[in-house]
Design a protein around this motif. Structure first.
Motif, short mmCIF file in Angstrom:
data_model
loop_
_atom_site.label_atom_id
_atom_site.label_comp_id
_atom_site.label_asym_id
_atom_site.label_seq_id
_atom_site.Cartn_x
_atom_site.Cartn_y
_atom_site.Cartn_z
N VAL A 252 0.86 -1.18 0.00
CA VAL A 252 0.00 0.00 0.00
C VAL A 252 0.90 1.23 0.00
O VAL A 252 1.68 1.44 0.94
CB VAL A 252 -0.94 0.02 1.22
N PRO A 253 0.82 2.07 -1.02
CA PRO A 253 1.73 3.23 -1.10
C PRO A 253 1.36 4.33 -0.12
O PRO A 253 0.21 4.44 0.33
CB PRO A 253 1.56 3.70 -2.55
N ASP A 254 2.35 5.13 0.23
CA ASP A 254 2.20 6.38 0.97
C ASP A 254 1.91 6.24 2.46
O ASP A 254 1.98 7.23 3.19
CB ASP A 254 1.10 7.27 0.36
N VAL A 255 1.58 5.04 2.94
CA VAL A 255 1.21 4.91 4.35
C VAL A 255 2.43 4.76 5.25
O VAL A 255 2.33 4.95 6.47
CB VAL A 255 0.24 3.73 4.56
N PHE A 256 3.60 4.40 4.68
CA PHE A 256 4.85 4.41 5.43
C PHE A 256 5.74 5.47 4.80
O PHE A 256 6.20 5.35 3.67
CB PHE A 256 5.54 3.04 5.38
N ARG A 257 5.99 6.54 5.57
CA ARG A 257 6.69 7.71 5.03
C ARG A 257 7.99 8.02 5.75
O ARG A 257 8.75 8.87 5.31
CB ARG A 257 5.77 8.92 5.07
N GLY A 258 8.24 7.37 6.86
CA GLY A 258 9.45 7.63 7.63
C GLY A 258 9.85 6.40 8.41
O GLY A 258 9.16 5.38 8.40
N HIS A 259 10.97 6.50 9.11
CA HIS A 259 11.53 5.35 9.81
C HIS A 259 11.04 5.22 11.25
O HIS A 259 11.51 4.35 11.97
CB HIS A 259 13.06 5.44 9.80
N TYR A 260 10.11 6.06 11.67
CA TYR A 260 9.73 6.07 13.09
C TYR A 260 8.23 5.89 13.27
O TYR A 260 7.60 6.54 14.09
CB TYR A 260 10.18 7.38 13.75
N GLN A 261 7.62 5.00 12.51
CA GLN A 261 6.18 4.78 12.59
C GLN A 261 5.87 3.49 13.34
O GLN A 261 6.49 2.46 13.13
CB GLN A 261 5.57 4.71 11.19
N THR A 262 4.85 3.57 14.20
CA THR A 262 4.38 2.37 14.90
C THR A 262 3.37 1.61 14.08
O THR A 262 3.09 0.43 14.37
CB THR A 262 3.74 2.75 16.24
N ALA A 263 2.79 2.24 13.07
CA ALA A 263 1.77 1.62 12.23
C ALA A 263 1.65 2.43 10.95
O ALA A 263 2.08 3.59 10.90
CB ALA A 263 0.43 1.58 12.97
N PRO A 264 1.05 1.87 9.91
CA PRO A 264 0.79 2.66 8.71
C PRO A 264 -0.17 3.79 9.02
O PRO A 264 -0.98 3.70 9.96
CB PRO A 264 0.19 1.64 7.73
N LEU A 265 -0.10 4.86 8.25
CA LEU A 265 -0.91 6.04 8.54
C LEU A 265 -2.40 5.82 8.34
O LEU A 265 -3.21 6.60 8.83
CB LEU A 265 -0.44 7.21 7.66
N ASP A 266 -2.78 4.75 7.63
CA ASP A 266 -4.21 4.48 7.45
C ASP A 266 -4.71 3.45 8.45
O ASP A 266 -5.87 3.02 8.37
CB ASP A 266 -4.49 3.99 6.03
N PHE A 267 -3.87 3.07 9.41
CA PHE A 267 -4.25 2.02 10.35
C PHE A 267 -5.42 2.46 11.22
O PHE A 267 -5.49 3.59 11.68
CB PHE A 267 -3.07 1.66 11.24
N GLY A 268 -6.33 1.51 11.47
CA GLY A 268 -7.45 1.76 12.37
C GLY A 268 -8.66 2.37 11.71
O GLY A 268 -9.68 2.58 12.36
N ARG A 269 -8.57 2.64 10.41
CA ARG A 269 -9.70 3.23 9.70
C ARG A 269 -10.17 2.28 8.61
O ARG A 269 -9.50 1.32 8.28
CB ARG A 269 -9.31 4.59 9.12
N GLU A 270 -11.34 2.58 8.06
CA GLU A 270 -11.92 1.68 7.06
C GLU A 270 -11.01 1.54 5.85
O GLU A 270 -10.99 0.50 5.19
CB GLU A 270 -13.30 2.18 6.64
N ASP A 271 -10.24 2.58 5.55
CA ASP A 271 -9.30 2.51 4.43
C ASP A 271 -8.31 1.36 4.62
O ASP A 271 -7.87 0.75 3.65
CB ASP A 271 -8.50 3.81 4.31
N PHE A 272 -7.93 1.11 5.87
CA PHE A 272 -6.97 0.04 6.15
C PHE A 272 -7.50 -1.29 5.65
O PHE A 272 -6.78 -2.06 4.99
CB PHE A 272 -6.71 -0.03 7.65
N TYR A 273 -8.75 -1.58 5.94
CA TYR A 273 -9.33 -2.85 5.49
C TYR A 273 -9.53 -2.87 3.98
O TYR A 273 -9.19 -3.86 3.32
CB TYR A 273 -10.66 -3.09 6.20
N MET A 274 -10.05 -1.80 3.43
CA MET A 274 -10.35 -1.79 2.00
C MET A 274 -9.09 -1.90 1.16
O MET A 274 -9.10 -2.52 0.09
CB MET A 274 -11.11 -0.50 1.64
N SER A 275 -7.99 -1.33 1.62
CA SER A 275 -6.74 -1.37 0.86
C SER A 275 -6.07 -2.74 0.92
O SER A 275 -5.20 -3.04 0.10
CB SER A 275 -5.76 -0.31 1.38
N ARG A 276 -6.46 -3.55 1.91
CA ARG A 276 -5.84 -4.87 2.09
C ARG A 276 -6.90 -5.96 2.18
O ARG A 276 -6.68 -7.00 2.81
CB ARG A 276 -4.99 -4.86 3.37
#
Length: 770
Positions: free
Chosen positions: A613-637
């Motif tokens: 999934v593009p754009d959800v990991f943008r740096g080296h200090y993330q605990t989760a993808p930026l779309d995590f926990g939202r409906e987009d997370f499920y729809m994208s995967r």
């Protein structure tokens, strides 16, 4: 972003040190000290770690795709260039000053011996590079007086020949009284006003002062903001954002925090343009201003209206560029016709112009005279025996003659069909506007101005673009204010009926509204068929009694052994002692939602941290993808998640435990979302036993719930999980202490677990006298 107890204790120390000298009397001697920036030196052997880590964060931001918001601007680039070209001691000093509260500082109170015993050469260099402002830019009389010491204020009083009534006044009151006194005096000459004379004499007493320049402060703050957005997407802890950034980088550099491994796959920038980022930052500044005023308890209604108006202007601009095609609303009409009751009952198809007109009209009421319904007499209650009934059309503005009232009637009748839920909307200025306005609602409620709070709630509900996950909260507050505070029972009921039709409202909020609706209908049985049906199962309850420590929520546990001793614990610990002491449940943990979030993470690790999934990991200090926990997370995967769920449902329990245990061993200690590695004292053994005792069916249903809506389901899970590895059984227990009761989220989770054939019970603990 990851924070530790040390970080929060540091924040408390900063707050206490800054507030301890806020009030002082002119009749007593007082030694003021600016203090340090609050960053503990013991965190690293390097005394200049703050510069090293700040530069690392600057490099991280400017080298990223989103760094062009800084580097593409000539003025911002010039600030960074000047900073990097400065002497290293000047850099250290500037970062130190930036990490302090943005205000004027007395040079004679600056002390950083680890940099130099003489800071003047470095201050001069920073002033020359326009990274600092010197006292020639200090022109606010109030700021100048606040910087003076108490003995200097006494001397100033004598020089100005102020009356004796100014003696023995607290410092803040003395300053305001002096400013008022000078403002009322007539100048002898046009160019020699008393305020000018006051400022001149005060600056002579004050001496040299410096302040981080506005340009430098904004650039550094924008870098801090971007770093927070790139790493976590969360900027709500904005009060200490720069300090937390430096401390966070220190934790990373010293190995205290280790992040999961993933590939960065950035295709598009976070913001559509540099202008969007500038607007986002401007709203962020408003958010900081509001939070600061609330914290210091300096917020007044005029200040709150100013912040609202500035925020609404930006929100209005964003709404004009985002259309929600499947939303219906009441079309705006001419202002003269709108003031008539019932002139806008007809529902018209939504169009962008009607929404914008409504919002623009709503902004008009911010300039009306200060007149509060809540601070005057209580509003007259409308009952079913009076003029207002449950069948009357809703009119939230009954009894009010303020402008913009028509929008309150309009929105409550709207039927919102869909809302955009793209995770990128979080990085739109409009989303931050929504957050600020939600804070404004809370502020109006604290000021007991429920009319104003309701107006703002209606404004928030009138748009269907931003704040999808907050709509349930808005409906709930609107219904509560109408019912409990304004005594508008019929309007509250009809508001609840409209909330039921809003697809964004969570199940727990709908259940809370359902309970309020039942109380509102009372004996009017004819209204019950119009309510939706809720099937909430009630579970078994057990009652425990124990000795409570006086004036605390802690309970005393007596150890009945030859060497009898006692200990104190929380109500949950008391319940665990009971269940494990009976011998029925050898294992018990107080985990609440962490039991499910941890299992979900371990089983879905590869899917969460995939690079597909593009754009959800943008740096080296993330605990989760930026779309995590939202409906987009499920729809994208969707394909991968559905396949994993099917595997959990069909696989043998040993295969599932092997998968989870392998993930535990591979990623132990990594700073990943939803898991507290230390919460499981026996490590992967606890995970294996829990999975076996829960069973694959419960595990499947839990993962299905969390994969679709993580954030709205993590709350309300029972406090305790009990399990017996030898029998392969488990039980969930919700513990309630004296005077505590089940929340709606807890009721829904209890009912949900019971429908999955899990053992659930409520343990109520009552306190008795010793």
């Amino acid at each position: 972003m990851f924070f530790t107890r040390e970080r929060y204790s540091l924040k408390r120390e900063r707050h206490s040190s800054s507030s301890s000298s806020s009030s002082c009397s002119l009749s007593t001697s007082n030694t003021e000290g600016e203090g340090d920036d609050g960053v503990c030196e013991s965190f690293s052997r390097d005394p200049h770690y703050y510069l090293t880590n700040f530069m690392a964060s600057v490099s991280h931001v400017t080298s990223s795709v989103d760094g062009h918001y800084i580097t593409s601007n000539e003025d911002k680039s010039a600030v960074l260039t000047s900073f990097k070209e400065a002497n290293v001691h000047s850099q250290q000093l500037l970062v130190r000053l930036y990490l302090r509260k943005h205000r004027w500082l007395r040079v004679d109170k600056l002390s950083y011996p680890e940099i130099s015993n003489d800071l003047n050469p470095f201050l001069k260099e920073l002033v020359k590079k326009k990274l600092l402002d010197d006292d020639s830019s200090l022109n606010d009389p109030n700021e100048i007086l606040c910087l003076l010491k108490v003995d200097q204020l006494k001397l100033l009083k004598e020089q100005l020949h102020l009356p004796s009534s100014f003696n023995n006044l607290p410092k803040n009151q003395f300053i305001s009284s002096v400013l008022d006194y000078c403002a009322k005096q007539k100048p002898l000459l046009p160019h020699l006003s008393p305020l000018l004379a006051l400022k001149k004499k005060a600056k002579l007493l004050l001496g040299s002062c410096v302040c981080v320049s506005e340009a430098c402060f904004n650039v550094f703050s924008q870098i801090s903001l971007l770093f927070s957005l790139i790493t976590s997407g969360d900027i709500h802890d904005d009060e200490t954002l720069p300090q937390s950034l430096v401390y966070h980088m220190l934790q990373v550099s010293t190995g205290q925090i280790v992040y999961p491994k993933y590939d960065i796959n950035v295709v598009e920038p976070l913001f559509s343009s540099c202008e969007d980022f500038e607007k986002f930052y401007s709203v962020h500044v408003l958010q900081q201003k509001l939070s600061s005023l609330v914290t210091l308890k300096h917020l007044t209604p005029p200040m709150l209206r100013d912040i609202m108006e500035e925020t609404c202007v930006i929100l209005l601009d964003e709404l004009k560029s985002h259309s929600c095609t499947n939303t219906r609303s009441i079309a705006s009409e001419k202002s003269t016709a709108l003031m008539e009751r019932g002139s806008h009952d007809e529902l018209l198809t939504y169009n962008e112009e009607s929404r914008m007109n409504g919002l623009e009209d709503l902004l008009c009421y911010s300039d009306r005279k200060e007149k509060r319904h809540s601070s005057a007499k209580r509003r007259k209650t409308h009952t079913r025996k009076g003029g207002s009934t449950f069948d009357d059309p809703i009119d939230l503005t009954a009894g009010s003659d303020d402008e913009g009232d028509h929008i309150l009637n309009s929105i409550i009748k709207c039927s919102c069909v869909c809302y955009p839920r793209a995770w990128r909307l979080r990085y739109n200025p409009g989303s931050l506007c929504i957050y600020v306005l939600t804070l404004c609602v809370e502020s109006w409620e604290k000021l007991r101005d429920y009319i104003e709070a309701n107006r703002l709630l209606v404004l928030l509900l009138s748009q269907g673009v931003f704040g999808y996950y907050k709509r349930g909260h808005w409906w709930e507050r609107l219904a509560l204010n109408l019912d409990s505070h304004l005594k508008e029972k019929s309007k509250s009921f009809q508001c609840i009926m409209m909330a039921f039709k809003d697809s964004s409202v969570s199940e727990s909020v709908k259940y809370a509204l359902y309970q309020r609706a039942l109380r509102l209908t009372g004996s009017n049985a004819s209204l019950l068929p119009s309510l939706p049906s809720f099937s909430i199962s009630e579970c078994k309850e057990v009652l425990l009694t124990g000795i409570c420590q006086p004036n605390t929520p802690l309970f005393i546990i007596q150890d009945h052994t030859p060497c009898s001793s006692s200990s104190v614990c929380t109500v949950e610990g008391f319940a665990i002692h009971h269940y494990t002491g009976t011998g029925c449940w050898p294992r018990a943990l107080h985990l609440e939602g962490a039991i499910f979030t941890s299992l979900f993470l371990l089983l879905f690790w590869d899917i969460i941290y995939t690079n597909e999934v593009p754009d959800v990991f943008r740096g080296h200090y993330q605990t989760a993808p930026l779309d995590f926990g939202r409906e987009d997370f499920y729809m994208s995967r969707k394909s991968a998640i559905d396949s994993k769920l099917d595997w959990i449902k069909r696989s043998a329990i040993d295969d599932i435990t092997k998968d989870a245990s392998s993930c535990w061993n591979d990623h132990l200690g990594e700073n990943a979302v939803g898991i507290n590695w230390e919460a499981f004292p026996n490590g992967s053994e606890d995970i294996v036993d829990l999975i076996k005792c829960l069973g694959s069916d419960v595990l499947y249903r839990v993962c299905e719930v969390f994969s679709r809506d993580y954030y709205r389901n993590r709350g309300g899970v029972p406090d305790l999980i009990l399990w017996d590895p030898s029998k392969g059984t488990s039980k969930f227990v919700e513990v309630k202490g004296p005077g505590d009761r089940l929340s709606n989220k807890q009721r829904i989770w209890i009912s949900r677990l019971m429908s999955w054939d899990s053992q659930v019970e409520v343990c109520r603990v009552e306190a008795i006298r010793s």
